[in-house]
Design an enzyme around this catalytic site. Structure first.
Site: not given
Length: 506
Positions: A79, A167, A169, A221-226
């Site tokens: 584009c 586009h 995508e 306690g979340g998935v990211d930090s775990s």
């Protein structure tokens, strides 16, 4: 060395979607501002120029010196990116008169062109632009047209440079993934970037980067930090100490449940009860950004205090992911909302930052977690913001408001799990509104609080739609909350999508 595609971001709303599509083709990519091309990075295999809200001839338009990498790498302009290629080579880009938006079909197509191999005439594409290329430079050849756009796609002679004014995508471009896959083939990408390869490379990089240094990690306690914790533990083992702060703004009984889960992963975790500190510092504060900053600073203060109790700590680990980075600061410098785990650390901590998930989307983090063998109860957890319930209580935060919200949210989430709805939504949460209304309980008049229920469907949190939960489920939740949570007499359901609304209310 991890090969990569560089996506230069000129401000398009779909830039992140381009990145996601490239990742889905098992190829690593990075999105960087339009003027921050990594010239000295030997791992770059190709370059994509994104769309933009500007016209190429606007004085305020984002522009960069294309000659610095054009011809050096395969290049695909999308584009605005295609129009920039034409404009800077002597072509003409003008207003289309009326915006070309929506479905179109390729009426003329060079099936021998490498970018368009496998496409058929009539293939549906998605247009979204107010300008169009009215004259191509002499060495630019049209390879695809639509009824309304002559230069729907072009290639530069004797150069691995292409441009498309549609586009590829977006979902509505039927062969968009094929086009992007063809481009990756042109770039010579091996297309072997998988969760397993990410883990292998990341653990190696962490070992090389950290050596024998010691790290403390901010667990939420979340998935990211775990997932961050398990990756770091695999790389440096006993040199990792995890700090899980209970700021008094977690979900009901969250601290005990999460600590038990971390024990099962053999992580070295120190739990810190800091209720009083956070409640005291948040007293009377209503402005959302100020609350976020207070909570963020509180985390830093607690980590700093805990780090001083440990010997030779040199790094702070965090579970920052790509949407945090993107949302915190756009290429125009506009902050949507600050994230407490983005933007560096105060000098007083004297710690360096390590963020192994910084360039992953949430669903990619989950796939890495599965590959690491982590339990589903951690991987499938809904996103939970670092500031916790502090930004789900609109207005000032008090222990009593936290108690009300914890009880209401516990009923909501428990019933979602009981009804088999929890895994079908991206995120569900309860918000305590600064609104009181009249109600009737028994024969008595009440004047109590209102809570809003929020549930959204999403893939990566960059966009989200409100979840159409069953009416009988919502009726059950409302009835349970009003009957069992002292202080609430009204429940509403949020039917806003992102954009324009964000997932969290603050």
């Amino acid at each position: 060395m991890q090969e990569k595609i560089i996506i230069l971001d000129f401000g398009s709303q779909t830039t992140q979607l381009i990145g996601r599509r490239i990742r889905e083709l098992n190829t690593y990519c990075e999105i960087v501002p339009y003027n921050k091309f990594p010239y000295d990075d030997p791992s770059v295999k190709g370059v994509i120029l994104s769309g933009s809200p500007y016209s190429v001839y606007d004085t305020a338009a984002f522009k960069t010196d294309l000659s610095a990498f054009r011809g050096r790498f395969p290049l695909l302009g999308i584009c605005y990116g295609a129009q920039l290629l034409a404009h800077t080579s002597g072509g003409k880009v003008e207003s289309a008169g009326m915006r070309e938006y929506g479905r179109a079909h390729l009426t003329r197509l060079d099936g021998n062109d490498r970018l368009l191999q496998g496409l058929q005439t009539g293939s549906q594409v998605w247009m979204s632009h107010g300008d169009t290329i009215t004259q191509l430079p002499r060495t630019f050849n049209i390879i695809a047209s639509t009824d309304d756009v002559a230069a729907a796609a072009f290639k530069v002679e004797n150069e691995n440079t292409w441009g498309v004014q549609f586009h590829p995508e977006v979902y509505h471009t039927e062969d968009g993934m094929k086009i992007l896959d063809n481009f990756l083939t042109i770039c010579g990408c091996s297309k072997n970037w998988t969760p397993a390869s990410f883990i292998e490379l990341t653990v190696k990089e962490l070992k090389d980067k950290l050596g024998d240094d010691k790290v403390i990690l901010a667990l939420s306690g979340g998935v990211d930090s775990s997932v961050t914790a398990v990756l770091l533990n695999r790389a440096i083992g006993k040199n990792l100490t995890c700090i899980f702060v209970d700021h008094g703004l977690l979900r009901k009984n969250e601290f005990a449940k999460v600590m038990k889960a971390y024990e099962a992963l053999n992580l070295n975790v120190i739990g810190v009860n800091a209720h009083d500190k956070f409640y005291s510092e948040l007293q009377g504060v209503e402005e959302p950004e100020q609350k976020r900053k207070i909570i963020g600073k509180g985390f830093i203060d607690v980590f700093d205090e805990e780090a001083r109790k440990l010997k030779d700590i040199k790094w702070l680990g965090q579970g920052t992911i790509y949407p945090d980075v993107i949302e915190s600061l756009s290429i125009t410098g506009t902050v949507i909302k600050s994230h407490h785990n983005v933007g560096g650390l105060p000098a007083k901590m004297n710690l360096k930052l390590v963020e192994p998930l910084r360039l992953l989307f949430k669903d990619e983090v989950r796939r890495v977690g599965y590959e690491l063998g982590m339990p589903e109860n951690l991987i499938k957890r809904h996103p939970f913001p670092g500031p916790g319930l502090g930004i789900r209580i609109l207005g000032d935060v008090t222990p009593e408001k936290v108690r009300v919200l914890q009880d209401a949210d516990d009923i909501y989430i428990s019933l979602m799990q009981e009804w088999g709805l929890y895994d079908s939504v991206w995120q569900a949460c309860t918000i305590l509104l600064p609104i009181r209304s009249v109600g009737v309980m028994g024969d008595e008049r009440t004047y109590e609080n209102t809570v809003a229920l929020r549930a959204v469907t999403s893939t990566d949190a960059m966009t989200a739609d409100w979840a159409q939960l069953p009416y009988d489920f919502l009726a059950k939740v409302s009835n349970e909350i009003i009957n069992k949570v002292k202080g609430v007499n009204r429940v509403v359901y949020d039917i806003s999508s992102k954009p324009p609304s964000t997932i969290e209310w603050e």
